[in-house]
Scaffold this motif. Structure first.
Motif, PDB file in Angstrom:
ATOM      1  N   ARG A  10      36.290  41.390  40.919  1.00 26.46           N
ATOM      2  CA  ARG A  10      36.663  41.168  42.311  1.00 26.46           C
ATOM      3  C   ARG A  10      37.091  42.471  42.977  1.00 26.46           C
ATOM      4  O   ARG A  10      36.732  42.746  44.139  1.00 26.46           O
ATOM      5  N   SER A  11      37.867  43.270  42.265  1.00 29.20           N
ATOM      6  CA  SER A  11      38.333  44.529  42.827  1.00 29.20           C
ATOM      7  C   SER A  11      37.163  45.455  43.145  1.00 29.20           C
ATOM      8  O   SER A  11      37.088  46.048  44.229  1.00 29.20           O
ATOM      9  N   PHE A  12      36.224  45.571  42.215  1.00 31.38           N
ATOM     10  CA  PHE A  12      35.093  46.456  42.445  1.00 31.38           C
ATOM     11  C   PHE A  12      34.185  45.908  43.549  1.00 31.38           C
ATOM     12  O   PHE A  12      33.609  46.678  44.331  1.00 31.38           O
ATOM     13  N   TYR A  13      34.074  44.603  43.619  1.00 37.90           N
ATOM     14  CA  TYR A  13      33.272  44.010  44.686  1.00 37.90           C
ATOM     15  C   TYR A  13      33.819  44.410  46.053  1.00 37.90           C
ATOM     16  O   TYR A  13      33.047  44.679  46.996  1.00 37.90           O
ATOM     17  N   LEU A  14      35.142  44.466  46.207  1.00 34.66           N
ATOM     18  CA  LEU A  14      35.713  44.859  47.492  1.00 34.66           C
ATOM     19  C   LEU A  14      35.357  46.292  47.839  1.00 34.66           C
ATOM     20  O   LEU A  14      35.145  46.634  49.014  1.00 34.66           O
ATOM     21  N   GLN A  15      35.289  47.171  46.810  1.00 36.80           N
ATOM     22  CA  GLN A  15      34.823  48.527  47.066  1.00 36.80           C
ATOM     23  C   GLN A  15      33.371  48.521  47.546  1.00 36.80           C
ATOM     24  O   GLN A  15      33.010  49.220  48.496  1.00 36.80           O
ATOM     25  N   LEU A  16      32.539  47.730  46.855  1.00 37.15           N
ATOM     26  CA  LEU A  16      31.135  47.632  47.251  1.00 37.15           C
ATOM     27  C   LEU A  16      30.996  47.057  48.654  1.00 37.15           C
ATOM     28  O   LEU A  16      30.187  47.528  49.467  1.00 37.15           O
TER      29      LEU A  16
ATOM     30  N   ASP B 147      38.490  34.075  53.781  1.00 31.79           N
ATOM     31  CA  ASP B 147      39.356  34.808  52.846  1.00 31.79           C
ATOM     32  C   ASP B 147      39.345  36.304  53.132  1.00 31.79           C
ATOM     33  O   ASP B 147      40.356  36.993  52.918  1.00 31.79           O
ATOM     34  N   LEU B 148      38.207  36.823  53.555  1.00 32.60           N
ATOM     35  CA  LEU B 148      38.068  38.249  53.827  1.00 32.60           C
ATOM     36  C   LEU B 148      37.613  38.455  55.266  1.00 32.60           C
ATOM     37  O   LEU B 148      36.796  37.694  55.786  1.00 32.60           O
ATOM     38  N   TYR B 149      38.138  39.515  55.870  1.00 37.47           N
ATOM     39  CA  TYR B 149      37.767  39.835  57.253  1.00 37.47           C
ATOM     40  C   TYR B 149      37.703  41.345  57.396  1.00 37.47           C
ATOM     41  O   TYR B 149      38.576  42.062  56.908  1.00 37.47           O
ATOM     42  N   MET B 150      36.646  41.833  58.036  1.00 41.12           N
ATOM     43  CA  MET B 150      36.521  43.262  58.293  1.00 41.12           C
ATOM     44  C   MET B 150      36.834  43.534  59.754  1.00 41.12           C
ATOM     45  O   MET B 150      36.061  43.204  60.653  1.00 41.12           O
ATOM     46  N   ALA B 151      38.016  44.109  59.982  1.00 42.09           N
ATOM     47  CA  ALA B 151      38.369  44.532  61.340  1.00 42.09           C
ATOM     48  C   ALA B 151      37.589  45.798  61.663  1.00 42.09           C
ATOM     49  O   ALA B 151      37.572  46.743  60.867  1.00 42.09           O
TER      50      ALA B 151
ATOM     51  N   SER C 287      31.311  39.181  61.143  1.00 47.27           N
ATOM     52  CA  SER C 287      32.240  38.060  61.009  1.00 47.27           C
ATOM     53  C   SER C 287      31.506  36.788  60.607  1.00 47.27           C
ATOM     54  O   SER C 287      32.009  35.996  59.796  1.00 47.27           O
ATOM     55  N   HIS C 288      30.317  36.576  61.149  1.00 51.35           N
ATOM     56  CA  HIS C 288      29.512  35.429  60.729  1.00 51.35           C
ATOM     57  C   HIS C 288      29.191  35.506  59.241  1.00 51.35           C
ATOM     58  O   HIS C 288      29.314  34.526  58.498  1.00 51.35           O
ATOM     59  N   ILE C 289      28.781  36.692  58.805  1.00 59.73           N
ATOM     60  CA  ILE C 289      28.406  36.870  57.398  1.00 59.73           C
ATOM     61  C   ILE C 289      29.600  36.622  56.490  1.00 59.73           C
ATOM     62  O   ILE C 289      29.526  35.853  55.513  1.00 59.73           O
ATOM     63  N   LEU C 290      30.727  37.254  56.790  1.00 65.10           N
ATOM     64  CA  LEU C 290      31.888  37.155  55.906  1.00 65.10           C
ATOM     65  C   LEU C 290      32.487  35.759  55.908  1.00 65.10           C
ATOM     66  O   LEU C 290      32.903  35.250  54.857  1.00 65.10           O
ATOM     67  N   TYR C 291      32.537  35.113  57.083  1.00 65.99           N
ATOM     68  CA  TYR C 291      33.106  33.775  57.075  1.00 65.99           C
ATOM     69  C   TYR C 291      32.174  32.779  56.393  1.00 65.99           C
ATOM     70  O   TYR C 291      32.624  31.898  55.659  1.00 65.99           O
ATOM     71  N   THR C 292      30.890  32.925  56.598  1.00 67.70           N
ATOM     72  CA  THR C 292      29.924  32.034  55.948  1.00 67.70           C
ATOM     73  C   THR C 292      30.065  32.084  54.444  1.00 67.70           C
ATOM     74  O   THR C 292      30.035  31.054  53.760  1.00 67.70           O
ATOM     75  N   HIS C 293      30.240  33.275  53.906  1.00 68.06           N
ATOM     76  CA  HIS C 293      30.265  33.431  52.451  1.00 68.06           C
ATOM     77  C   HIS C 293      31.672  33.341  51.857  1.00 68.06           C
ATOM     78  O   HIS C 293      31.811  32.961  50.690  1.00 68.06           O
TER      79      HIS C 293
ATOM     80  N   LEU D  18      39.416  46.350  55.817  1.00 71.76           N
ATOM     81  CA  LEU D  18      39.213  45.051  55.178  1.00 71.76           C
ATOM     82  C   LEU D  18      40.556  44.372  54.957  1.00 71.76           C
ATOM     83  O   LEU D  18      41.451  44.933  54.311  1.00 71.76           O
ATOM     84  N   SER D  19      40.722  43.160  55.476  1.00 69.85           N
ATOM     85  CA  SER D  19      41.971  42.420  55.281  1.00 69.85           C
ATOM     86  C   SER D  19      41.708  41.179  54.437  1.00 69.85           C
ATOM     87  O   SER D  19      40.589  40.698  54.337  1.00 69.85           O
ATOM     88  N   GLY D  20      42.798  40.680  53.832  1.00 70.72           N
ATOM     89  CA  GLY D  20      42.678  39.573  52.894  1.00 70.72           C
ATOM     90  C   GLY D  20      42.545  40.036  51.466  1.00 70.72           C
ATOM     91  O   GLY D  20      42.355  39.230  50.551  1.00 70.72           O
TER      92      GLY D  20
END
Length: 864
Positions: free
Chosen positions: A289-295, A353-357, A343-349, A267-269
């Motif tokens: 926010r921190s815990f959300y990134l774990q989730l 700001d966040l991207y999953m490589a 990528s569609h899901i993460l960019y839409t929402h 996860l980047s960003g």
């Protein structure tokens, strides 16, 4: 994949998970096999533990879930004659990475062993571990009353104690497994059953060796079994013929046949997403926010597994914004489609700001042997780094164009969220008059606030995955965190109690966040249960805080302290001893990539890599939380965990306690890592005021950590070292000179001990502050001169080590100490002053490194 093939993969995963369960029964003395162990039985099963595995499966796995099939698939892995037997056998061989079978016969039941710490067998910093230490045979129980002595690696127990421990573990596991069976006796869900059983095996078999007779006992039964289960699930979908599969199972170490796909996510960003928020509502929002990134990281991994019809056993590791999983060799095409959908899901929402490589690497059978898996793991890391450099490149050209389109008119302060700084039409004003978007408010109210008293994390899985978007659908508003996870077919609840939850539509997973809560949950036919380790350290405003600090807090902030709310940073700042400042701590393990790619050498196997990942994660996700809770309990709840997981952490709190916590963590890492001299961590600590932007404080702490990691130093024996250091008050020192090994008597070997001495002088009024300030000035003068010498290239001798550098600071220090000795009559004080004077005279060029730091530390600790 059809439902029948999916069920087959789950059953084979279960067979792989339980194929060696008979070993525990054998070691516990539970040898009441269904058949007499004679020549005929040996011919049929090959090993007594295989027959016992057959019997255990027959006893524990409900027939309604395929127990009749699974018991044969698990029990015949040493004497295979069906396709499924060969799949389990091959998965077992690939998981262990053994070139040939080392167990020519069953383990002697009278000589059971403990698990050798994985840290005892790795190489780190070019060093082997001289210590062979063993994990205790006990359930994985990390309540905040736990002690390092209870479950850290130690010397081997005597045989009687080992035998008793096996008996207790086996009895407790069986009782829990029978309860699980009863929950599924009238039908049930195979995937739910599998996940609960996996969590049970983690709890009871995390420290049980998978093998010890003529084998190195450094891989737990839990790690070996879950990797065998993952490979069995993958191989369930292989298109190899029966003959090819049989040949591969007999000699996989030389075969180039691709048997699996190693998949990684990164996860980047993260930095910008967490740290760019303002201080308004920051305490709860930051934790949220921190815990959300774990989730989000775990949700993404589970989403990929569901899309590929693979079970949870195939999730090798998740933590620190990364995940690794095993897929089929034929899943490459499907994975490309999943990457686009993610990528569609993460960019839409998240609007970029966040991207999953996500990247993958095919694994031939031979890569599981001779330590090759480490190099492949490293290669996957390189692919992930390359993917992060091309964020969203998997999107279609028309979608890529929309990434650069204007986003609204901009510049309207009335529509700006004052927490994240973005503009949205639905921004509203909340108390105390701060504009917040729905996403930021949700992080605060739905994640950060509930976490402070949370006992359970509940995952609800939609029976059917939502239809993924086919193109970008940009929104004019921010998406609450729950909406993002819902797009992956997940609903997550953070709960203090379970009685208010609606029944799930599909499967449910209930994870207890503490031991007391774990005792209150029971499995059901559609509800998996287990323990989740989480550093959930969120100090709460108590009545005594309101009474002691309420007036000062209101004077400073204009707000009232609310009993029961998360402590604001301004209050933790007030709790600091001496100068009122916050401390920001960032810390992580040194050379972790090298540890995985080189540390296991020729011994690297998939199970060992999984074991190392589990061990490191357990320290940062489990024991660090225990240390923080213990410190808070003793010192007034003034340390706050923003994040701890994977191999790194981020804490904020009263500055003096944050520094001490960093020392606690480094100190306990030594015995946890079985005393390995090459396993260490570096840290950066900075002091900030409550009004200082936390984002900048985080960056400052990160820069301090990097300064610590760039430090090169020499020990007393003249050996050069790198990293294993802390940067505090702008000075980087190796931990051994900073003071994580606390001395019982007065010593001046470290900055910590020198600070304690100087602080005692100031508090006892044995010395005025002028003496401490003199030490600070002498240190500053020394540092100025030594920097000039560095720039001139005169600071190193012929051996490339720092030279002693004498100057006015030497005789001035000697002069003032001599004056102090004439001024004071206390015998203990005089003795300590003479010791300090003697030690500084002998090695002033070394001790000046920390005397000035210690003086500044003592001055800050005693400032009114």
């Amino acid at each position: 994949m059809s439902e029948d093939r999916r069920e087959r993969a789950l059953k084979l995963a279960l067979a792989g998970l339980l194929h060696d369960i008979g070993k525990v029964a054998l070691r516990a003395g539970d040898t009441g096999a269904s058949r007499t162990w004679d020549a005929e039985a040996k011919q049929d099963y090959g090993r007594l533990h295989a027959l016992l595995s057959h019997d255990v499966v027959a006893t524990l796995v409900p027939p309604t879930l395929g127990g009749e099939e699974i018991k044969h698939w698990a029990g015949q892995h040493h004497r295979p004659y069906q396709r499924e037997h060969y799949i389990v056998r091959l998965a077992d061989r690939l998981s262990s990475g053994e070139r040939t079978e080392t167990e020519k016969e069953d383990e002697p039941a009278t000589q059971p062993k403990q698990l050798l710490s994985i840290f005892s067998v790795i190489q780190a910093d070019g060093e082997d571990n001289p210590h062979s230490l063993y994990w205790p045979l006990r359930p994985l129980d990390l309540n905040d009353g736990a002690t390092a002595g209870q479950w850290f690696p130690a010397a081997e127990w005597d045989s009687k104690r080992v035998a008793q421990a096996y008996g207790k573990l086996w009895g407790d596991f069986k009782n829990q497994a029978l309860t699980l069976k009863q929950a599924h006796s009238n039908g049930g869900d195979l995937e739910t059953y599998l996940e609960t059983l996996l969590l049970l095996m983690q709890r009871y078999f995390w420290s049980v060796p998978s093998a010890y007779y003529r084998s190195l006992p450094d891989i737990s039964l839990y790690d070996h079994s879950r990797m065998t289960a993952a490979l069995a699930a993958v191989l369930a979908g292989t298109d190899l013929s029966d003959g090819q599969l049989m040949a591969l199972a007999q000699a996989p170490e030389s075969q180039d046949t691709e048997v699996a796909l190693l998949v990684g996510g990164d996860l980047s960003g993260v930095q910008d997403f967490i740290y760019t928020i303002t201080s308004r509502g920051a305490t709860s929002a930051l934790r949220g926010r921190s815990f959300y990134l774990q989730l989000l990281t775990e949700a993404t991994a589970r989403y990929i597994l569901r899309r590929l019809d693979l079970p949870i056993t195939n999730l090798v590791y998740v933590g620190g914004g990364n995940f690794y999983l095993l897929a089929r060799a034929s899943d490459k095409t499907a994975l490309e489609e999943i990457r686009r959908d993610l990528s569609h899901i993460l960019y839409t929402h998240h609007r970029g700001d966040l991207y999953m490589a996500v990247a993958c690497l095919a694994l031939p059978a031979r890569d599981f042997f001779a330590g090759r898996i480490s190099a492949r793991w490293q290669e996957l890391g390189e692919h992930l780094q390359a993917a992060k450099q091309r964020r969203f490149s998997e999107l279609a050209p028309k979608d890529l164009l929309s990434l650069f389109a204007p986003q609204g008119h901009g510049g309207n302060e009335a529509t700006e969220c004052q927490v994240c700084g973005r503009e949205y039409e639905d921004v509203e004003v909340y108390e105390p008059g701060v504009r917040k978007c729905k996403a930021c408010l949700a992080f605060e109210k739905e994640v950060g606030d509930p976490l402070r008293k949370a006992c359970y994390l509940v995952w609800d899985f939609e029976p059917t995955l939502p239809t993924p978007p086919t193109s970008l659908a940009l929104r004019d508003r921010s998406s609450p965190w729950s909406e993002v996870l819902r797009s992956m077919g997940l609903h997550v609840h953070i709960e203090q109690a379970l009685n208010g939850l609606h029944p799930p539509k599909g499967r449910r997973l209930v994870l207890a966040l503490d031991e007391a809560s774990l005792k209150s949950v029971r499995p059901a036919s559609n509800v998996a249960v287990g323990r989740r380790f989480l550093v959930n350290v969120s100090p709460i405003v108590k009545r005594e805080d309101v009474q002691g600090f309420g007036e000062a807090y209101k004077k400073q902030t204009g707000q009232d302290l609310q009993e029961g709310s998360i402590k604001p940073f301004a209050l933790m700042e007030m709790q600091a001893e001496g100068i009122k400042r916050l401390g920001v701590l960032r810390m992580d393990v040194d050379n972790l990539g090298h540890l995985f790619s080189q540390g296991l050498g020729q011994k690297a196997t998939l199970s060992r890599v999984a074991a190392l990942s589990f061990a490191i994660g357990l320290y940062f996700e489990g024991w660090v939380g225990v240390l923080a809770q213990q410190r808070n309990r003793k010192h007034g709840d003034c340390v706050y965990a923003i994040y701890s997981g994977g191999d790194d952490l981020f804490f904020v709190g009263a500055w003096d306690q944050v520094v001490e916590l960093a020392m606690d963590i480094r100190r306990d890492l030594i015995p946890y890592a079985a005393g390995h001299p090459g396993v260490h961590a570096s840290a950066g600590v900075v002091l900030i005021s409550g009004k200082y932007p936390l984002a900048q404080g985080a960056r400052d702490a990160g820069q301090a950590e990097e300064r610590a990691k760039s430090l090169k130093w020499w020990d007393k024996g003249g050996k050069a070292h790198k990293k294993d250091a802390i940067c505090f008050l702008g000075r980087a020192l190796p931990w051994s000179r900073f003071g994580y090994l606390l001395q019982e008597s007065v010593s001046f070997e470290t900055a910590y001990d020198t600070r304690v001495f100087l602080e005692g002088l100031l508090k006892d009024k044995s010395a005025n502050r002028a003496f401490v300030r003199l030490l600070i000035r002498l240190d500053e003068r020394y540092q100025e001169e030594i920097e000039k010498r560095r720039r001139a290239g005169k600071d190193l001798g012929a051996d490339r080590r720092p030279q002693a550098f004498w100057g006015p600071w030497n005789w001035l220090f000697e002069y003032y100490l001599a004056r102090m000795e004439r001024m004071y009559q206390k015998e203990q004080l005089l003795q300590n002053l003479r010791t300090l004077r003697s030690e500084m005279r002998a090695t002033f060029h070394q001790r000046i490194e920390w005397v000035g730091l210690a003086a500044r530390w003592a001055e800050l600790k005693t400032r009114k």
